[in-house]
Motif scaffolding. Structure first.
Motif, mmCIF file in Angstrom:
data_model
loop_
_atom_site.group_PDB
_atom_site.id
_atom_site.type_symbol
_atom_site.label_atom_id
_atom_site.label_comp_id
_atom_site.label_asym_id
_atom_site.label_seq_id
_atom_site.Cartn_x
_atom_site.Cartn_y
_atom_site.Cartn_z
ATOM 1 N N GLU A 18 18.546 60.192 -1.164
ATOM 2 C CA GLU A 18 17.985 60.529 0.438
ATOM 3 C C GLU A 18 17.484 58.202 0.223
ATOM 4 O O GLU A 18 17.721 57.842 1.123
ATOM 5 C CB GLU A 18 16.905 60.455 -0.434
ATOM 6 N N GLN A 19 18.187 57.748 -1.229
ATOM 7 C CA GLN A 19 17.461 56.366 -1.356
ATOM 8 C C GLN A 19 18.683 55.829 -1.116
ATOM 9 O O GLN A 19 18.613 54.737 -0.255
ATOM 10 C CB GLN A 19 17.836 56.110 -2.448
ATOM 11 N N TYR A 20 19.930 56.299 -0.650
ATOM 12 C CA TYR A 20 21.449 55.830 -0.090
ATOM 13 C C TYR A 20 21.290 55.757 1.283
ATOM 14 O O TYR A 20 21.965 55.347 2.172
ATOM 15 C CB TYR A 20 22.270 56.013 -0.861
ATOM 16 N N PHE A 21 20.547 57.011 1.849
ATOM 17 C CA PHE A 21 20.850 57.260 3.194
ATOM 18 C C PHE A 21 19.472 55.931 3.983
ATOM 19 O O PHE A 21 19.360 55.862 4.837
ATOM 20 C CB PHE A 21 20.259 58.736 3.170
ATOM 21 N N ASP A 22 18.594 56.147 3.572
ATOM 22 C CA ASP A 22 17.594 54.950 3.649
ATOM 23 C C ASP A 22 17.954 53.522 3.841
ATOM 24 O O ASP A 22 18.073 53.097 4.358
ATOM 25 C CB ASP A 22 16.728 54.903 2.867
ATOM 26 N N GLU A 23 18.911 53.066 3.101
ATOM 27 C CA GLU A 23 19.952 52.263 2.815
ATOM 28 C C GLU A 23 20.505 51.819 3.981
ATOM 29 O O GLU A 23 20.836 51.135 4.561
ATOM 30 C CB GLU A 23 20.443 51.769 1.651
ATOM 31 N N MET A 24 21.334 53.377 4.542
ATOM 32 C CA MET A 24 21.941 53.020 5.396
ATOM 33 C C MET A 24 21.605 53.739 6.846
ATOM 34 O O MET A 24 21.915 52.612 7.566
ATOM 35 C CB MET A 24 23.700 54.958 5.622
ATOM 36 N N ASN A 25 20.583 53.512 6.849
ATOM 37 C CA ASN A 25 19.247 53.155 8.186
ATOM 38 C C ASN A 25 19.030 52.004 8.052
ATOM 39 O O ASN A 25 18.839 51.677 9.354
ATOM 40 C CB ASN A 25 18.378 54.585 8.176
ATOM 41 N N GLN A 26 18.937 51.277 6.836
ATOM 42 C CA GLN A 26 18.836 49.837 7.250
ATOM 43 C C GLN A 26 19.930 48.786 8.520
ATOM 44 O O GLN A 26 19.288 48.273 9.379
ATOM 45 C CB GLN A 26 18.669 49.097 6.015
ATOM 46 N N ILE A 27 20.755 49.593 8.672
ATOM 47 C CA ILE A 27 21.446 48.840 9.411
ATOM 48 C C ILE A 27 21.495 49.243 10.945
ATOM 49 O O ILE A 27 21.756 48.139 11.651
ATOM 50 C CB ILE A 27 23.539 49.692 9.762
ATOM 51 N N ASN A 28 20.625 50.163 11.349
ATOM 52 C CA ASN A 28 20.176 49.976 13.121
ATOM 53 C C ASN A 28 19.475 49.253 13.107
ATOM 54 O O ASN A 28 18.472 47.825 14.271
ATOM 55 C CB ASN A 28 19.293 51.311 12.525
ATOM 56 N N ASN A 29 18.157 48.177 11.712
ATOM 57 C CA ASN A 29 17.267 47.267 11.941
ATOM 58 C C ASN A 29 18.051 45.448 11.902
ATOM 59 O O ASN A 29 17.466 44.682 12.359
ATOM 60 C CB ASN A 29 17.282 47.154 11.040
ATOM 61 N N ASN A 30 19.965 45.572 11.412
ATOM 62 C CA ASN A 30 20.756 44.669 11.838
ATOM 63 C C ASN A 30 20.806 44.114 12.913
ATOM 64 O O ASN A 30 21.410 45.024 13.611
ATOM 65 C CB ASN A 30 21.682 44.159 10.748
ATOM 66 N N LYS A 31 20.161 43.717 14.225
ATOM 67 C CA LYS A 31 19.902 43.547 15.524
ATOM 68 C C LYS A 31 21.775 42.743 16.273
ATOM 69 O O LYS A 31 22.640 43.120 16.654
ATOM 70 C CB LYS A 31 19.562 42.615 16.523
ATOM 71 N N GLU A 32 22.432 42.328 14.675
ATOM 72 C CA GLU A 32 23.914 41.412 14.939
ATOM 73 C C GLU A 32 24.233 42.682 14.869
ATOM 74 O O GLU A 32 25.724 42.394 15.878
ATOM 75 C CB GLU A 32 23.931 40.299 14.043
ATOM 76 N N VAL A 33 24.596 43.353 13.908
ATOM 77 C CA VAL A 33 25.376 44.491 13.462
ATOM 78 C C VAL A 33 25.047 45.421 15.085
ATOM 79 O O VAL A 33 26.636 45.654 15.552
ATOM 80 C CB VAL A 33 25.603 45.099 12.595
ATOM 81 N N MET A 34 24.441 45.867 14.981
ATOM 82 C CA MET A 34 24.021 46.411 16.117
ATOM 83 C C MET A 34 24.554 46.006 17.583
ATOM 84 O O MET A 34 26.008 47.289 18.217
ATOM 85 C CB MET A 34 22.750 47.353 16.544
ATOM 86 N N ASN A 35 24.648 45.041 17.892
ATOM 87 C CA ASN A 35 25.251 44.210 19.046
ATOM 88 C C ASN A 35 26.734 44.766 19.079
ATOM 89 O O ASN A 35 27.458 44.730 19.718
ATOM 90 C CB ASN A 35 24.912 43.114 19.132
#
Length: 597
Positions: free
Chosen positions: A68-85
């Motif tokens: 679950e901790q790893y999945f939480d870290e994988m969720n952080q990708i949504n918080n990075n605007k540059e990566v999401m763009n």
């Protein structure tokens, strides 16, 4: 059970004392020790069987928290605007821009998943719109081109849930040296427009499982493994089994808890959140090593005590049994007829008193036996003589009267036949003193009797005498049939009705069977029950009652035993049937039979 009781009665007193000692001391002690040991082993198994599943459940919880901790870290990708763009882009104007975006995303993956305390992450991948962004500690391959190197997983792959855990056999991805791993998969959702932008994959080295279950797998000889729903082994304490199929998984009797099979205690616990099951196996002997050592010491001490106790009981039993055995030996001599016994026993205990009483009893028995034997012998001879002399006056009177009538009517042939038959009967009755005669003589005697009676009753009497030819020379007690036939004339005859008497002699199961049957008036059920009871009790009947039945039954029992007593079947208005069974005897075997009796 009856046979065992009889067998125990035949044991010597010394053996009985030893067996009794073993039954009341050794067996209960051994049984108590066995039960105590068994209960202790079962208690250990129950405790371990309860404790291990708890540890497995704790290991499941720990693994689920880590994942679950790893999945939480994988969720952080949504918080990075540059990566999401970058992931929202579908096309590039030139390769330089594409490489720049690829470098930016892969640096993000390395800093977010591959650094710090994340030593168990061996690779992280992002697949989006036919693009692959990756950072891996080991070289990998999946049999596809770079753009499809994750295999089935791309932005077109639809997961049932946003987050899933996949195992190596469920994907074509594999790392250098076939490094075992668990693949965490999460779709990247653009929450602004609810579009699927791609999929992020995190490959975890199985070492993180070892770290999670170390407290459970620390026992010697214990085995620990993790399987998925199909039984594929994801992790095993024996690395060579990782990736193989646990064929027995479908046969495990429980999903959560413990069970025993083949001297091994198995425990299992299913993951609530994910598709795996932790399994633990430990030999029962490992759990009971300390108790086995105590058991072995106890067994050795037990056998030493048993040997000492049996030795002392033998000495005690010998002291008690020896004088009794001496007395028993003298009793066997007395049993064979030797009453000239003088026991020497100076003790005044119970055995000494018994020996003195036995000596006195022998002297009295010797006198009584001689006296009783003479009385019984004379009594049996008197009974036989009375039976032989049982041609009663009425029979003689009627016979002589019939002969006189025949003489007056000048029936010479009939007179000769009557006189011949009567003379033969008198000769058979008074001339032969043997107790056993050939069956043919006994049959001739009753035929002479029936011929004389036929002359008297004429058409109101019918008879038949049938015997197997092979039995004519066999021996039978003398006067065994006539009393029963006389009984039929006295009690079965009905005036005006033809009396039928049938005598048959056959062989059945090596026994001569004699049957006398008539069609007379029969016997009432009450009287028949009384006669049977009197025959069973060997009571003497009155002379004018059923003396013949009593005499015949008494001699059968005297010669052959109780199993050869008379059997009577009768019904009023139907008739009476009397059955006798006699052992088949030759002339030579008769003398041996007399000596045995």
């Amino acid at each position: 059970m009856t046979f065992k009781r009889r067998q125990f009665k035949n044991y010597t007193l010394k053996t009985k004392l030893l067996l009794t000692y073993i039954i009341i001391t050794i067996i209960p002690t051994a049984l108590l020790g066995y039960v105590a040991y068994s209960q202790y082993v079962l208690s250990v198994e129950r405790q371990v069987g309860t404790y291990i599943p708890r540890l497995l459940n704790q290991a499941n919880n720990n693994m689920e928290r880590q994942i679950e901790q790893y999945f939480d870290e994988m969720n952080q990708i949504n918080n990075n605007k540059e990566v999401m763009n970058i992931l929202r882009k579908s096309t590039y104007q030139n390769v330089s821009n594409m490489k720049q975006d690829e470098h930016l995303v892969e640096n993000y993956l390395a800093s977010s998943f591959m650094q710090g305390s994340r030593e168990h992450v061996i690779g992280v991948f992002v697949s989006s719109k036919d693009r692959l962004f990756q950072n891996s500690r080991l070289s990998y391959d999946s049999g596809f081109s770079t753009s499809q190197s994750i295999g089935l997983y791309g932005n077109s792959y639809k997961l049932i849930e946003e987050e899933s855990v996949f195992f190596p056999h469920e994907t074509s991805l594999f790392f250098k040296e076939r490094k075992p791993f668990v693949l965490l998969v999460k779709q990247i959702i653009d929450y602004e427009n609810r579009h699927n932008l791609g999929t992020v994959f995190v490959a975890l080295d199985l070492a993180f499982i070892e770290q999670t279950i170390r407290t459970v797998d620390e026992q010697d000889d214990a085995k620990m493994w993790m399987v998925d729903e199909q039984g594929y082994i994801i992790y095993h304490s024996m690395p060579s089994l990782i990736g193989t199929l646990d064929k027995d998984k479908v046969d495990y009797p429980i999903a959560n808890g413990s069970f025993q099979s083949d001297q091994t205690l198995y425990s299992s616990a299913n993951s609530v959140e994910n598709r795996w099951t932790f399994m633990h196996a430990i030999p029962v002997r490992h759990l009971t090593e300390e108790s086995d050592f105590v058991r072995n010491i106890t067994i050795i001490a037990f056998f030493i005590i048993v040997v000492l106790a049996i030795g002392s009981s033998i000495v005690l039993a010998w002291g008690v049994a020896k004088p009794i055995q001496r007395l028993a030996g003298e009793m066997k001599r007395a049993e064979k007829g030797d009453f000239d016994i003088r026991l020497k026993n100076e003790s005044n205990d119970e055995v000494g008193m018994l020996s003195k009483a036995f000596s006195k009893m022998l002297r009295e028995i010797e006198e009584l036996i001689n006296e009783k034997y003479e009385i019984e012998l004379k009594q049996k001879e008197a009974e036989l003589y009375a039976l032989q002399s049982q041609i009663n006056p009425h029979f003689m009177y009627n016979t002589l009267e019939n002969i006189a009538i025949m003489v007056e009517e000048d029936e010479k042939t009939s007179v000769v036949e009557m006189v011949t038959n009567l003379g033969r009967m008198l000769h058979y009755s008074l001339g032969n003193k043997d107790q056993f005669v050939p069956l043919c003589l006994e049959l001739q005697h009753i035929q002479d009797y029936l011929v004389i009676q036929k002359a008297r009753f004429e058409e109101t009497l019918a008879y038949s005498v049938v015997a197997a030819h092979t039995l004519h020379d066999k021996m039978t007690p003398k006067f065994i049939l006539q009393p029963l036939i006389e009984n039929a004339f006295e009690h079965a005859y009905l005036p005006g009705q033809t009396l039928e008497i049938n005598v048959t002699v056959t062989e059945e199961d090596s026994v001569m069977q004699l049957v006398i049957q008539d069609n007379g008036k029969g016997i009432s059920s009450e009287k028949l029950a009384l006669i049977k009871q009197q025959l069973t009790d060997n009571q003497m009947f009155k002379k004018d009652d059923s003396f013949g039945l009593s005499n015949v039954n008494g001699r059968l029992v005297l010669h052959f035993g109780n199993e050869y007593h008379l059997r009577i079947q009768s019904e009023e208005g139907i008739g009476t049937k009397i059955l006798m069974r006699i052992p088949i005897l030759d002339r030579g075997s008769v003398h041996n039979h007399d000596r045995e009796n």
